[in-house]
Design an enzyme around this catalytic site. Sequence first.
Site, PDB file in Angstrom:
ATOM      1  N   SER A 141       0.856  -1.195   0.000  1.00 16.53           N
ATOM      2  CA  SER A 141       0.000   0.000   0.000  1.00 16.53           C
ATOM      3  C   SER A 141       0.886   1.236   0.000  1.00 16.53           C
ATOM      4  O   SER A 141       2.029   1.198   0.470  1.00 16.53           O
ATOM      5  CB  SER A 141      -0.871   0.012   1.258  1.00 16.53           C
ATOM      6  OG  SER A 141      -1.521   1.255   1.388  1.00 16.53           O
ATOM      7  N   TYR A 155      -1.238  -1.238  10.251  1.00 18.39           N
ATOM      8  CA  TYR A 155      -1.434  -1.297   8.796  1.00 18.39           C
ATOM      9  C   TYR A 155      -0.190  -0.783   8.051  1.00 18.39           C
ATOM     10  O   TYR A 155       0.354  -1.472   7.182  1.00 18.39           O
ATOM     11  CB  TYR A 155      -2.686  -0.501   8.393  1.00 18.39           C
ATOM     12  CG  TYR A 155      -3.073  -0.751   6.951  1.00 18.39           C
ATOM     13  CD1 TYR A 155      -3.740  -1.913   6.581  1.00 18.39           C
ATOM     14  CD2 TYR A 155      -2.750   0.159   5.949  1.00 18.39           C
ATOM     15  CE1 TYR A 155      -4.086  -2.152   5.255  1.00 18.39           C
ATOM     16  CE2 TYR A 155      -3.091  -0.074   4.624  1.00 18.39           C
ATOM     17  CZ  TYR A 155      -3.766  -1.233   4.280  1.00 18.39           C
ATOM     18  OH  TYR A 155      -4.093  -1.475   2.965  1.00 18.39           O
TER      19      TYR A 155
END
Length: 271
Positions: A141, A155
């Site tokens: 990401s 995350y």
Amino acid sequence: MTNNRLALITGASAGLGAEFARQYAEKGWDVALTARRADRLDKLAREIEEKYKVATLVITQDLALQKSVDSILHELKEAGRHVDALVNNAGYGLPGTFFNTSWKEQAQFIRVLYTAPIELVHKLLPGMAERNFGRIINVASLAGYAPGTGGHTLYASVKAGLIKFSESIHAEAKDAELDIHCTALCPGFTFTEFHDVNGTRDMANESPKWMWMEAGPVVEAGIDGVTRGHPVVVPGAVNKGVATLTRILPEPLGRELMKRQSKRFRKMEND
Ligand SMILES: NC(=O)c1ccc[n+]([C@@H]2O[C@H](COP(=O)([O-])OP(=O)(O)OC[C@H]3O[C@@H](n4cnc5c(N)ncnc54)[C@H](OP(=O)(O)O)[C@@H]3O)[C@@H](O)[C@H]2O)c1
């Protein structure tokens, strides 16, 4: 049994994973689809077989379970198939802070988004090396580039870890002169079910549309990048701009900017 190459795609029941399955199938690859929702996987498998005339294999598994990777590999072996391309895509966001989430939730998160992908690579690499062919895409990401912020605590960490891991595997394969490519794909905001699953759809809807990409071009950039042997791929001009900014901004400024922005898409509560 076919002579087509096989792509194993995790998190194939929705979003980017389903799109990876369709795009690999369109290129004439057989696809092994894995996730927890069997009904979704079966439906996608039927659609792909009809449309692209390739073979599919559905493997229902929860990657949070310790034995899930071995079970997936066992089913592939039973079917007499080896993996030519691995797409480590399954993932989700865990809302809340480190304080207000349980260790069980955090441990499962690490397992699904980090340990299981790495275990899959470790267990599939020897076969890829023996056949001297392998393509590995780790869906990371843009968050892996940006500074860490409050909320969704791990995350950014696991996605940063996947980027570094992909670069290392890429380098090791190159040193060994193997035809094995490993790529970290780093999407920014992408239209999938991701924000519905983690309960941030309303917040995400407030970000400007120009920040968003459709799943199609994101996946296309990932497959193109791994085919060409790029260790890291950031899809789309806006995301590339953000990735560059994270590298050139002074760290305190980058952190402050990220802190302000992340309030618009990270939840501090976990209910
Ligand atoms: N969408 C974005 O804006 C965005 C941005 C950057 C990176 N990403 C990354 O892109 C990847 C794909 O996400 P997406 O956007 O396509 O989200 P999505 O539409 O919600 O799809 C997530 C997939 O992961 C699977 N999954 C979740 N937990 C699992 C588990 N315990 N075991 C097995 N499979 C599991 C889900 O399948 P089941 O529920 O059927 O198990 C589903 O197929 C993720 O790694 C995410 O971090 C997304």
